[in-house]
Design a protein around this motif. Structure first.
Motif, mmCIF file in Angstrom:
data_model
loop_
_atom_site.group_PDB
_atom_site.id
_atom_site.type_symbol
_atom_site.label_atom_id
_atom_site.label_comp_id
_atom_site.label_asym_id
_atom_site.label_seq_id
_atom_site.Cartn_x
_atom_site.Cartn_y
_atom_site.Cartn_z
ATOM 1 N N VAL A 12 0.861 -1.173 0.000
ATOM 2 C CA VAL A 12 0.000 0.000 0.000
ATOM 3 C C VAL A 12 0.899 1.226 0.000
ATOM 4 C CG1 VAL A 12 -1.970 -1.057 1.217
ATOM 5 C CG2 VAL A 12 -0.174 0.080 2.540
ATOM 6 N N THR A 13 0.329 2.348 -0.390
ATOM 7 C CA THR A 13 1.018 3.617 -0.202
ATOM 8 C C THR A 13 0.228 4.406 0.839
ATOM 9 O OG1 THR A 13 -0.171 4.700 -2.010
ATOM 10 C CG2 THR A 13 1.969 3.698 -2.541
ATOM 11 N N ALA A 14 0.885 5.378 1.422
ATOM 12 C CA ALA A 14 0.243 6.225 2.417
ATOM 13 C C ALA A 14 0.743 7.645 2.248
ATOM 14 C CB ALA A 14 0.551 5.730 3.824
ATOM 15 N N THR A 15 -0.109 8.589 2.572
ATOM 16 C CA THR A 15 0.243 9.996 2.554
ATOM 17 C C THR A 15 0.435 10.443 3.993
ATOM 18 O OG1 THR A 15 -1.044 10.337 0.539
ATOM 19 C CG2 THR A 15 -0.502 12.301 1.830
ATOM 20 N N LEU A 16 1.601 11.016 4.278
ATOM 21 C CA LEU A 16 1.909 11.464 5.627
ATOM 22 C C LEU A 16 1.662 12.959 5.773
ATOM 23 C CD1 LEU A 16 5.246 9.572 6.396
ATOM 24 C CD2 LEU A 16 2.887 8.827 6.770
ATOM 25 N N ASP A 17 1.226 13.341 6.969
ATOM 26 C CA ASP A 17 1.056 14.748 7.306
ATOM 27 C C ASP A 17 2.403 15.325 7.726
ATOM 28 O OD1 ASP A 17 -1.716 14.420 6.904
ATOM 29 O OD2 ASP A 17 -2.000 13.799 8.985
ATOM 30 N N ASP A 18 2.443 16.629 7.903
ATOM 31 C CA ASP A 18 3.664 17.303 8.326
ATOM 32 C C ASP A 18 3.685 17.324 9.859
ATOM 33 O OD1 ASP A 18 5.962 18.765 8.478
ATOM 34 O OD2 ASP A 18 5.061 20.656 7.819
ATOM 35 N N THR A 19 4.212 16.248 10.443
ATOM 36 C CA THR A 19 4.307 16.143 11.903
ATOM 37 C C THR A 19 5.745 15.796 12.275
ATOM 38 O OG1 THR A 19 3.903 13.764 12.097
ATOM 39 C CG2 THR A 19 1.944 15.193 11.957
ATOM 40 N N PRO A 20 6.143 16.044 13.530
ATOM 41 C CA PRO A 20 7.509 15.673 13.932
ATOM 42 C C PRO A 20 7.783 14.171 13.775
ATOM 43 C CG PRO A 20 6.552 17.190 15.530
ATOM 44 C CD PRO A 20 5.446 16.818 14.575
ATOM 45 N N THR A 21 6.804 13.333 14.107
ATOM 46 C CA THR A 21 7.022 11.890 13.996
ATOM 47 C C THR A 21 7.121 11.464 12.536
ATOM 48 O OG1 THR A 21 5.846 11.564 16.089
ATOM 49 C CG2 THR A 21 6.159 9.627 14.712
ATOM 50 N N ALA A 22 6.300 12.043 11.675
ATOM 51 C CA ALA A 22 6.388 11.719 10.245
ATOM 52 C C ALA A 22 7.759 12.125 9.697
ATOM 53 C CB ALA A 22 5.265 12.405 9.470
ATOM 54 N N ALA A 23 8.256 13.278 10.104
ATOM 55 C CA ALA A 23 9.581 13.729 9.654
ATOM 56 C C ALA A 23 10.663 12.765 10.127
ATOM 57 C CB ALA A 23 9.852 15.142 10.152
ATOM 58 N N ALA A 24 10.562 12.285 11.365
ATOM 59 C CA ALA A 24 11.549 11.330 11.888
ATOM 60 C C ALA A 24 11.500 10.024 11.103
ATOM 61 C CB ALA A 24 11.301 11.076 13.371
ATOM 62 N N LEU A 25 10.292 9.559 10.781
ATOM 63 C CA LEU A 25 10.159 8.327 10.002
ATOM 64 C C LEU A 25 10.767 8.499 8.619
ATOM 65 C CD1 LEU A 25 9.057 5.444 9.592
ATOM 66 C CD2 LEU A 25 6.918 6.502 8.817
ATOM 67 N N LEU A 26 10.434 9.587 7.941
ATOM 68 C CA LEU A 26 10.972 9.823 6.597
ATOM 69 C C LEU A 26 12.498 9.865 6.604
ATOM 70 C CD1 LEU A 26 8.410 12.432 5.284
ATOM 71 C CD2 LEU A 26 8.824 10.162 4.326
ATOM 72 N N ALA A 27 13.083 10.482 7.630
ATOM 73 C CA ALA A 27 14.545 10.584 7.714
ATOM 74 C C ALA A 27 15.189 9.216 7.914
ATOM 75 C CB ALA A 27 14.932 11.528 8.846
ATOM 76 N N ALA A 28 14.446 8.267 8.502
ATOM 77 C CA ALA A 28 15.006 6.938 8.795
ATOM 78 C C ALA A 28 14.813 5.934 7.665
ATOM 79 C CB ALA A 28 14.356 6.384 10.064
ATOM 80 N N LEU A 29 14.034 6.268 6.649
ATOM 81 C CA LEU A 29 13.716 5.304 5.588
ATOM 82 C C LEU A 29 14.928 4.959 4.745
ATOM 83 C CD1 LEU A 29 10.231 6.574 4.420
ATOM 84 C CD2 LEU A 29 10.763 4.753 6.015
ATOM 85 N N PRO A 30 14.994 3.727 4.241
ATOM 86 C CA PRO A 30 14.019 2.650 4.378
ATOM 87 C C PRO A 30 14.121 1.947 5.735
ATOM 88 C CG PRO A 30 15.845 1.852 3.083
ATOM 89 C CD PRO A 30 16.120 3.318 3.394
#
Length: 122
Positions: A12-30
């Protein structure tokens, strides 16, 4: 910001909001992990440890992308969990809301406990 979650039987794909936790997740990917299921929820350890955000909640809509701080885990409910009252997805405790699954979140029903799961930028 979009992410893709894949496991042996689908993705699946997902759209993330602009939140501190979303930013932390994006920085850690994959992120590669092992999936677990709890009722109609998929969750898995991400290795991240963000703080609980002010708008964290337990009851969410099916398809919500949430982060469960006590388990350092993404939580992806697509229906009721063992703690639900009725058809609501109720998480184990308050979670940070990061975004939403694109399309039908019931695609997550094909994830089995023990499946390898990968989160990457879409």
């Amino acid at each position: 910001m979009k992410i893709r979650l894949s496991w042996p039987a689908g993705h699946v794909t997902a759209t993330l909001d602009d939140t501190p936790t979303a930013a932390a997740l994006l920085a850690a990917l994959p992120v590669d992990s092992t999936a677990h299921t709890w009722g109609e929820e998929v969750y898995f350890d991400t290795g991240l440890a963000p703080a609980l955000e002010a708008d964290a909640r337990e009851v969410v809509e099916p398809g919500t992308v949430a982060f469960w701080p006590p388990g350092n885990a993404l939580a992806l409910p697509y229906g009721p969990t063992p703690m639900s009252e009725g058809d609501e997805p109720r998480l184990a405790s308050a979670c940070n809301v990061l975004g939403r699954i694109d399309g039908d979140p019931r695609a997550l029903a094909t994830v089995r406990s023990g499946d390898p799961i990968r989160v990457q930028k879409a």
